[in-house]
Write a protein that holds these residues in place. Structure first.
Motif, PDB file in Angstrom:
ATOM      1  N   LYS A  60      -7.957   3.354   4.799  1.00  0.00           N
ATOM      2  CA  LYS A  60      -7.625   4.187   3.630  1.00  0.00           C
ATOM      3  C   LYS A  60      -6.854   5.452   3.989  1.00  0.00           C
ATOM      4  CE  LYS A  60     -11.832   4.287   1.795  1.00  0.00           C
ATOM      5  NZ  LYS A  60     -12.889   4.531   0.786  1.00  0.00           N
ATOM      6  N   THR A 116      -0.217   4.528  -2.488  1.00  0.00           N
ATOM      7  CA  THR A 116      -1.072   5.518  -1.855  1.00  0.00           C
ATOM      8  C   THR A 116      -1.193   6.767  -2.725  1.00  0.00           C
ATOM      9  OG1 THR A 116      -1.247   6.913   0.107  1.00  0.00           O
ATOM     10  CG2 THR A 116       0.941   6.431  -0.652  1.00  0.00           C
ATOM     11  N   ASP A 162      -6.824  -1.482   1.102  1.00  0.00           N
ATOM     12  CA  ASP A 162      -6.753  -1.030   2.479  1.00  0.00           C
ATOM     13  C   ASP A 162      -7.599  -1.904   3.388  1.00  0.00           C
ATOM     14  OD1 ASP A 162      -5.382   1.831   2.315  1.00  0.00           O
ATOM     15  OD2 ASP A 162      -6.734   1.638   0.612  1.00  0.00           O
ATOM     16  N   VAL A 169       0.815  -1.207   0.000  1.00  0.00           N
ATOM     17  CA  VAL A 169       0.000   0.000   0.000  1.00  0.00           C
ATOM     18  C   VAL A 169       0.855   1.266   0.000  1.00  0.00           C
ATOM     19  CG1 VAL A 169      -1.764   1.293   1.254  1.00  0.00           C
ATOM     20  CG2 VAL A 169      -1.884  -1.198   1.157  1.00  0.00           C
ATOM     21  N   GLY A 229      -3.561   5.461   5.545  1.00  0.00           N
ATOM     22  CA  GLY A 229      -2.382   4.807   6.095  1.00  0.00           C
ATOM     23  C   GLY A 229      -1.206   5.713   6.366  1.00  0.00           C
TER      24      GLY A 229
END
Length: 455
Positions: free
Chosen positions: A341, A64, A313, A60, A343
């Motif tokens: 969502k 992002t 996420d 992730v 992070g």
């Protein structure tokens, strides 16, 4: 599909684990949360290591949109109902401290950090935006309710919070990873509680099993993979979302995120606009990129796409992450997961809490063993039951839910807990840890049965 961050930043490489060691603290997972935790442990002079099964920031973190915000969508009006005033205030304060810490670190790390106004907007729900503004003001935040935005379509209302931030996540990762004790391609297969701390079993690329021993273990592996503690497979599901990098949009700047009625996300990146949205529960979506491109064409007909990528996420039952003791009886084993969502801010909050760089009292909002009696629990249970009882032949190696084929992204997905496999059955993301060798090649799946994955 490669994010612009991955195109622009070359990350340092680290060796695989080769021999047994005894440590003060072991961090499992080399995403942003794990690397920040390692960064703070290094500052404290601890004997520690960070283990990553592939490459650092390979999940992730590298996919992002790179927003660092305190206001994560219309969450505070819901958190007040779920957590109460004291813990919602703690959640707000923890996120504020995380944002401030990024600002301090960005003075030393070149990562394109810039302050921006952040807007949470709705297409049709003025009352909802007003409730959100009132909730934030009730717990001490400074926000503005407005019915004017710079977006190229009509919005009913928005809540603005000033002096939020955006950055280049992988440039930041390169900065914090430098000089750390990191081992890549080192796959943690099990963690066992011993008389003095924990024994961690690790497999290196040659298939050799190596034991590490640590007084404390912190699991930051996106979705916690130890099912015997914590019930995280019940308390979370995974959400997939999509991003386009567009040029020639004339975007005016600022960061925007819509509520449920306006799910597009906006932020600038140099001359580019990063447009996100059209996501949903992993394993239940079709043509996410196609739908996002259709929306982009309507809003920015002259734009040109230069990159596209997807992120995934972990979503919790009540909208707050799980940070703290992994299970009720696992003293010395901690977890950081479920960033919903957000992070970037969540990773910093978790790392600061777990390393004593934030007041422990603020951790009450993130306590992993808080009540599970939330509406999302029943949704998760229904989805799991439906997929366990389905007639699909191809099963996830995590808890045997039926897999669905995602034609657009060419991968198998588990609707229960979000594990993903390539068309050869290799694990792309967990919580599944074992390959699923029986999956057919994409060309062997008939057109009429792609959704169910039957031959």
């Amino acid at each position: 599909m490669k994010s612009i961050w991955r195109q622009e930043a070359a990350l340092p490489e680290f060796p695989a684990l080769k021999e047994e060691r005894r440590l003060d603290t072991l961090v499992v997972g080399g995403g942003l949360a794990g690397l920040l935790t390692g960064f703070f442990l290094k500052q404290q002079g601890q004997k520690y290591a960070v283990l990553e099964k592939e490459r650092i920031a390979g999940g992730v973190t590298g996919n992002t949109t790179g927003k660092i915000t305190v206001h994560h969508g219309p969450v505070y009006s819901r958190l007040l109902k779920s957590l109460g005033k004291d813990r919602t205030e703690a959640y707000l304060r923890a996120n504020q401290l995380a944002l401030e810490q990024y600002g301090r670190m960005a003075e030393e790390i070149s990562c394109d950090f810039s302050l921006q106004d952040n807007y949470v907007y709705s297409l049709d729900d003025k009352a909802g935006m007003l409730r959100e503004a009132e909730a934030l003001e009730f717990i001490g935040a400074r926000v503005d309710y407005t019915e004017r935005t710079n977006l190229p379509f009509h919005t009913a209302a928005a809540v603005r919070m000033k002096n939020q931030a955006q950055f280049h996540p992988l440039k930041f990762v390169s900065g914090i990873a430098e000089g750390q004790e990191i081992y890549e391609r080192s796959f943690v297969t099990d963690i066992a509680k011993g008389r003095t701390g924990y024994q961690v079993r690790v497999r290196n690329p040659q298939g050799k099993e190596i034991n590490l021993y640590a007084d404390r273990v912190i699991v930051t592996s996106h979705f916690p993979f130890l099912d015997r503690w914590g019930m995280y497979f019940v308390k979370m599901y995974q959400h997939r979302s999509y991003v386009l990098a567009l040029k020639n949009t004339g975007y005016g700047g600022g960061m925007y995120i819509g509520d449920e009625s306006g799910s597009l996300s906006f932020r600038s990146c140099g001359e580019l606009l990063l447009l996100g949205g059209c996501g949903g529960r992993t394993g239940t979506l079709k043509e996410g990129f196609e739908r996002l491109r259709e929306r982009a064409d309507r809003v920015y007909p002259k734009a040109e796409e230069v990159a596209s990528w997807a992120a995934q996420d972990c979503m919790t039952l009540d909208g707050a992450p799980y940070v703290g003791r992994y299970g009720r009886t696992t003293e010395g084993l901690d977890v950081a997961a479920g960033f919903n969502k957000w992070g970037m801010t969540g990773a910093m909050t978790a790392a600061m809490l777990l390393t004593g760089n934030m007041d422990r009292e603020l951790g009450a909002a993130f306590y992993p063993q808080r009540s599970m009696l939330k509406p999302q629990l029943f949704v998760n249970g229904l989805e799991a039951a439906r997929n366990l009882l389905s007639l699909r032949r191809h099963r996830c190696t995590h808890l045997k839910c039926g897999l669905k084929w995602n034609e657009e992204e060419q991968q198998w997905e588990c609707p229960c807990h979000g594990s993903r496999f390539d068309r050869r059955g290799r694990v792309l993301s967990g919580p599944a840890q074992k390959t699923c060798g029986s999956l057919p090649d994409e060309g062997m799946i008939s057109e009429e049965n792609r959704e169910t994955g039957r031959r």
